[in-house]
Each structure stands twice: as C-alpha cells, then as structure tokens.
Enzyme design. Structure first.
Site, PDB file in Angstrom:
ATOM      1  N   HIS A   3       0.824  -1.216   0.000  1.00  9.67           N
ATOM      2  CA  HIS A   3       0.000   0.000   0.000  1.00  9.67           C
ATOM      3  C   HIS A   3       0.854   1.260   0.000  1.00  9.67           C
ATOM      4  O   HIS A   3       1.888   1.346   0.669  1.00  9.67           O
ATOM      5  CB  HIS A   3      -1.044  -0.010   1.113  1.00  9.67           C
ATOM      6  CG  HIS A   3      -0.587  -0.023   2.536  1.00  9.67           C
ATOM      7  ND1 HIS A   3      -0.277   1.129   3.230  1.00  9.67           N
ATOM      8  CD2 HIS A   3      -0.408  -1.041   3.406  1.00  9.67           C
ATOM      9  CE1 HIS A   3       0.041   0.813   4.473  1.00  9.67           C
ATOM     10  NE2 HIS A   3      -0.011  -0.493   4.603  1.00  9.67           N
ATOM     11  N   ASP A  10       5.628   0.788   7.309  1.00 11.31           N
ATOM     12  CA  ASP A  10       4.214   0.496   7.037  1.00 11.31           C
ATOM     13  C   ASP A  10       3.600   1.500   6.070  1.00 11.31           C
ATOM     14  O   ASP A  10       3.055   2.528   6.470  1.00 11.31           O
ATOM     15  CB  ASP A  10       3.415   0.509   8.353  1.00 11.31           C
ATOM     16  CG  ASP A  10       1.955   0.202   8.124  1.00 11.31           C
ATOM     17  OD1 ASP A  10       1.136   0.553   8.994  1.00 11.31           O
ATOM     18  OD2 ASP A  10       1.623  -0.374   7.070  1.00 11.31           O
ATOM     19  N   GLU A  55      -5.314   1.958   2.149  1.00 16.27           N
ATOM     20  CA  GLU A  55      -5.302   0.738   2.968  1.00 16.27           C
ATOM     21  C   GLU A  55      -5.584   1.101   4.407  1.00 16.27           C
ATOM     22  O   GLU A  55      -6.325   0.428   5.105  1.00 16.27           O
ATOM     23  CB  GLU A  55      -3.947   0.026   2.847  1.00 16.27           C
ATOM     24  CG  GLU A  55      -3.888  -1.335   3.538  1.00 16.27           C
ATOM     25  CD  GLU A  55      -3.483  -1.262   5.003  1.00 16.27           C
ATOM     26  OE1 GLU A  55      -3.089  -0.166   5.472  1.00 16.27           O
ATOM     27  OE2 GLU A  55      -3.598  -2.282   5.689  1.00 16.27           O
ATOM     28  N   GLU A  56      -4.972   2.174   4.872  1.00 18.16           N
ATOM     29  CA  GLU A  56      -5.094   2.521   6.291  1.00 18.16           C
ATOM     30  C   GLU A  56      -6.503   2.955   6.691  1.00 18.16           C
ATOM     31  O   GLU A  56      -6.849   2.900   7.863  1.00 18.16           O
ATOM     32  CB  GLU A  56      -4.098   3.642   6.641  1.00 18.16           C
ATOM     33  CG  GLU A  56      -2.648   3.272   6.438  1.00 18.16           C
ATOM     34  CD  GLU A  56      -2.111   2.272   7.446  1.00 18.16           C
ATOM     35  OE1 GLU A  56      -0.913   1.994   7.425  1.00 18.16           O
ATOM     36  OE2 GLU A  56      -2.898   1.757   8.285  1.00 18.16           O
ATOM     37  N   ASP A  81       3.037  -6.230   3.203  1.00 12.87           N
ATOM     38  CA  ASP A  81       2.699  -5.085   4.050  1.00 12.87           C
ATOM     39  C   ASP A  81       3.500  -5.191   5.352  1.00 12.87           C
ATOM     40  O   ASP A  81       3.198  -6.006   6.209  1.00 12.87           O
ATOM     41  CB  ASP A  81       1.193  -5.116   4.331  1.00 12.87           C
ATOM     42  CG  ASP A  81       0.723  -3.884   5.090  1.00 12.87           C
ATOM     43  OD1 ASP A  81      -0.499  -3.742   5.270  1.00 12.87           O
ATOM     44  OD2 ASP A  81       1.569  -3.080   5.511  1.00 12.87           O
ATOM     45  N   HIS A 129       2.424   2.983  13.277  1.00  9.78           N
ATOM     46  CA  HIS A 129       1.436   4.072  13.225  1.00  9.78           C
ATOM     47  C   HIS A 129       1.868   5.272  14.056  1.00  9.78           C
ATOM     48  O   HIS A 129       1.021   5.994  14.601  1.00  9.78           O
ATOM     49  CB  HIS A 129       0.057   3.569  13.651  1.00  9.78           C
ATOM     50  CG  HIS A 129      -0.608   2.750  12.582  1.00  9.78           C
ATOM     51  ND1 HIS A 129      -1.904   2.331  12.640  1.00  9.78           N
ATOM     52  CD2 HIS A 129      -0.125   2.276  11.411  1.00  9.78           C
ATOM     53  CE1 HIS A 129      -2.198   1.637  11.555  1.00  9.78           C
ATOM     54  NE2 HIS A 129      -1.128   1.580  10.805  1.00  9.78           N
TER      55      HIS A 129
END
Ligand code: DTR
Ligand code: ZN
Ligand code: ZN
Length: 514
Positions: free
Chosen positions: A286, A298, A330-331, A359, A453
């Site tokens: 992604h 990520d 994606e997130e 991923d 994140h």
C-alpha cells in the site's frame, strides 16, 4: 543505485514540485550492478526469469536509497500536517504516487501502467469530549470517519440505553430521539450502530465495549445517517449501564469537532507486456500511511520492495504476466484493494491466479511471519502459496511463525473474490514473546514495530537485514510464478470460490469495524 539509474533526488524534487535545495545530493546511478537497463532491450532477447537470478539483483543499499527518498516525500506534508505523513489526500501521498509512477514510466514499455481512481474518505477529529453525569470520560475514543456533533458544537441530552446490541431498528426506544444513545459493542459493525442511532434521532452515540479495555474502530464508508460516535471501555461504561438499568437518569454531553472529506485517489497498477495475460501472478503493497507518520516500514517497505523488483524484473523475460499493485487507502480500511477486487469482472477475476500481499517487511524487532492461509478456509491455492514462503525460510535455515489470515491487509478483498492469496509480514503492535526472541533475536516484551502508526516510523525504523531478506523472498515468489504455474492449483469457478469460506473478522485493514 540499481533501479534508480537516472533517477535522482533532483528528479524527485522536480516531479514533486519542491526545491531540490532541501534534499540530499542526487543519487548517482554508477556504482550498482546490474543496472536495470533491461527495459531498453526487447524481451525476446532476455534470459527467462529465474528465482536465483532475480534474487541476485536485490541490494539493501538500493532499497535504503528508496526509503530515504520516500521519507523526503513524506516531508512534503509538513506544512499541512506539521509532520511527515503520506496519508491519503496529503502532499506526501500524492508525492508517493508520482514517485512510483515516475519510476515505472522510466522503465519504458516493459509494463502497461494504469491508474485506478476511486472515491476514498479521510476523517479528521480536531477536538472531542464526552461527559456522562458530572464526569469527563477522558478515554472516550472518537470512531474513525465519525461525523461532527451538530454544528460542530456540544450537544446535551439524556443517556439512553439501547436494547441488545443496537443492530436492529427495534432496539432503539423512542427516548433515543433528541438524546445520546448508549450501545453495546458486538454482532454488527460500529457503522451500523451509528446509522441506527441516527435514524432513531440520536444526537450522538456511545458504543461501549464488552471487555474492560477501550475500543476504537471505524464507522467505515460514511452514511448520511451516521451520528458523532465514541468508543468507550466496558469498565468506564459499567456504572452508567447499571444506573440506567436501575431506572436512574444520566445526563450526557457529547462534543465532536470533526470532518469527513471525500477525496479522489488512485491505485497504481503495472502489468508486464510480455507473459500469458490469462495467467497473471499479482502482488501488492500500500502506497499510503497513517496521518500520524511517514509509514516507511508500514508500508514503504512493501511498496518499495515491489518497485525495486519491478525495476529489476525488466532484465528478464517472463512466461506469465506479472501484475504489481500499489493500493491507496489501505489505512482507512483496505479501500483501494477492496475497490479493485470488488470491481473485477468475472472474466478478469479468473485471470489472476493468485495475489500476494506485502505489508510491513522490515519491522525493527521483526519476526518472519507467514499468513496461515489454508485451502479449507480460503480459495484453493492460498495454502500452496503459504508453503512457498515456509519452504523458502526453511531452505535458508530461518525460523518463521504462522500468523492469522484475519483480513487486516490488502489480501482480504481477493480472498472474498475467490482469488487465492497470502503474504508475509514482520509484525506490528503485538509484543515479541520470549520464544520469538529465541527464534529471531531482537527483544521480547516490546512490539515487533514499536513505531507502528507513529511519527517514528521513519528510515531509522527499518531493519535492513529483514527487509533485504524479505525482498529476496518476494523476488522468489514473483520469479517462481512468472516462470511457471506448474503444480499450482487451477482457478475453479470464481463464483464457487466466492462461497466465501473465510469468516469475516472484526478488522477491515488495520481498523476495527465491529
Ligand atoms: N500493516 C498493517 C495492517 C496489518 C496487516 N497484518 C497485520 C497483522 C497485525 C497487525 C497489523 C497488521 C497496517 O497497514 O496498519
Ligand atoms: Zn500496512
Ligand atoms: Zn498501518
């Protein structure tokens, strides 16, 4: 840098519309072999792709150079977000798309490129507060993609307990209208609960957990009936549920200063011109990150691994078509990959022999993780793909673990569409166990990626050993199927496989939806 021939930070700056002055010295393309100039010679004169040969083109320093460029792109968002990010709708994400597209275009006519636009949603919560009785609930969490309270101002009313789990209209007593609904988590998605509450006239909704921990998820695609919705831990909710069940009155104030924007974004797809177009091996990563950080692991690690392999693959010919995908959104809940998989005509669906999801390939405190796909629960072929990864790690005397194939990343749309899928990862927020420390090194008791994140998911967050090794495994997976599908199960009727043997989990991408 292999694959970066002629591609410099100055070019990057130019295409991203920023001054090169702030960027490091341009990367030279001289010191790497093999330089990916394969795109310039006709495919027919190239060596047929071979796993060892393609793996041999993968260099950690070429990957690292791309990661450094990606971080520079994430910094394009600093004016708007006060931090580097590549969240959809940001300058960092549009810069990522331009970078990927520019790098693929530089490979000449080896690939057919396409952009797949789709409407995505981006939510922002500027301020929020929930007061129950005379207490501020500091741990109340805004749901993702929540709308604001009326006029982005606080709303007051009685707290009204909804029956069962608030999944049916009949669960909402008339008292909900003009008041704040308190709804038990479970059975149906948060978005359904919010919509039901809105239709019942609620000013806001609070979904409380069936466990003591707090709960925060997403409402998913916006609905005109959604209302401002919080998640609340079971522990925090318990005293109020008890009061309401005892017939006591509880006043409530909800405040949500939020905005949900619809944005147009794109998936990027690159398919080899050569190779049997009715038998494609597909792989994806992604292109977006969360708003909190630059997402270099990520999923810069996955999307850049794909770009490097797509570059090196141009040195070879292929028997079967290879289709690379860089998913957007994606997130926010697998938006791009789901849009792609759900909009595949059946004839096109059947041409995809399998989809491989990449991923997070470089977590600093990594484990080598293989999605535990089985042919019993997933489209036939998923287990054979799983075993390809297992065999490779085993052949390299490396440990691996099997992790849940639980719908948390971009393979989910494919298995729902009946397409065999799988992938590898190196871990996110879950803590490494003592046993895993023995297997992989690193440190037990801390997450596989402590910067998951977060703003620290930058170039320093990459474990280069894991990233280079996993990129070689990705290259192995591409070369194996680009060369031959011999021994790999044929696609049966897509509709049959869509019988959807996979039970829908609580996640859609990294977001909890119920
Ligand atoms: N890469 C994560 C989503 C994800 C995929 N597999 C797992 C397993 C455990 C935690 C998270 C994930 C993301 O995009 O946030
Ligand atoms: Zn991810
Ligand atoms: Zn993520």
């Amino acid at each position: 840098m292999a694959g970066l021939k002629g591609f410099s930070l100055h070019a990057l700056a130019a295409l991203c519309g920023v001054s090169a002055l702030g960027l490091q010295k341009p990367l030279s393309g001289s010191e790497q072999l093999p330089i990916a100039d394969g795109a310039s010679s006709p495919s027919s004169k190239k060596q047929l792709v071979d796993s060892d040969a393609l793996q041999g083109t993968i260099r950690g320093d070429a990957l690292l150079a791309r990661a450094e460029e990606l971080y520079e792109i994430a910094k394009l968002s600093e004016d708007e977000y006060n931090r580097p990010t590549r969240v959809i709708g940001s300058a960092g994400h549009s810069g990522t798309l331009k970078y990927i597209h520019y790098a693929l275009t530089a490979l000449g006519d080896y690939y057919t490129l396409s952009k797949q636009p789709f409407p995505a949603f981006s939510g922002t919560v500027r301020q929020h507060q929930l007061v129950l009785g005379d207490k501020v609930l500091f741990d109340a969490q805004p749901m993702g993609l929540t709308p604001p309270t009326r006029d982005n101002e606080p709303v007051n009313g009685d707290l009204v307990l909804v029956a069962n789990e608030g999944c049916e209209a009949s669960d909402y007593p008339s008292e909900v209208s003009g008041n704040i609904a308190l709804i038990l988590r479970g059975t149906c998605p948060f978005g359904t609960k919010s919509e039901r509450a809105g239709r019942a006239g609620a000013l806001a909704a609070v979904v409380y957990n069936y466990e003591n921990e707090s709960v925060s998820g997403t409402l998913g695609a916006p609905s005109p009936d959604h209302v401002a919705t919080f998640g609340l831990s079971g522990g925090d909710a318990a005293p109020y549920v008890k009061k309401l069940k005892n017939g006591e009155k509880v006043e409530a104030t909800a405040f949500m200063d939020a905005e949900v924007k619809t944005i147009r974004t794109n998936n990027i797809i690159a398919q080899t011109v050569q190779g049997d177009p009715d038998n494609c091996v597909m792989l994806g990563g992604h292109s977006d990150s969360v708003s909190e950080g630059p997402g270099v692991n990520d999923d810069g690690s996955g999307s850049l691994a794909l770009l490097e392999i797509a570059t090196q693959l141009t040195n070879f010919s292929v028997n079967n078509c290879v289709r690379f995908a860089w998913w957007s959104g994606e997130e926010e809940g697998l938006l791009g990959s789901n849009y792609y998989a759900e909009n595949l005509p059946e004839e096109e669906n059947m041409k995809i022999r399998l989809f491989m999801d990449y991923d997070m390939l470089a977590s600093p405190n990594f484990a080598y993780q293989v999605y535990n796909a089985t042919d019993d629960a997933n489209p036939v072929g998923s287990e054979e793909l799983r075993d390809l990864y297992i065999d490779w790690y085993t052949a390299h005397d490396l440990n691996y673990t099997l992790i849940e194939f639980d719908g948390r990343s971009d393979y989910d749309g494919f298995i729902r569409a009946g397409i065999p899928a799988g992938g590898i990862a190196t871990g996110a927020e879950v803590k490494k166990t003592e046993e895993e420390e023995d297997m992989f090194g690193g440190r037990a008791g801390i997450p596989f990626d402590p910067c998951y994140h977060q703003s620290c998911d930058d170039v320093g967050n990459l474990n280069m050993t894991a990233w280079e090794l996993n990129t070689k495994l990705v290259a192995h997976s591409v070369a194996t199927f680009a060369k031959s599908f011999e021994g790999f199960p044929n696609r049966t009727d897509a509709l049959d496989a869509k019988a959807n043997k996979t039970k829908k989990g609580p996640y859609q991408g990294p977001k909890l939806i119920m």
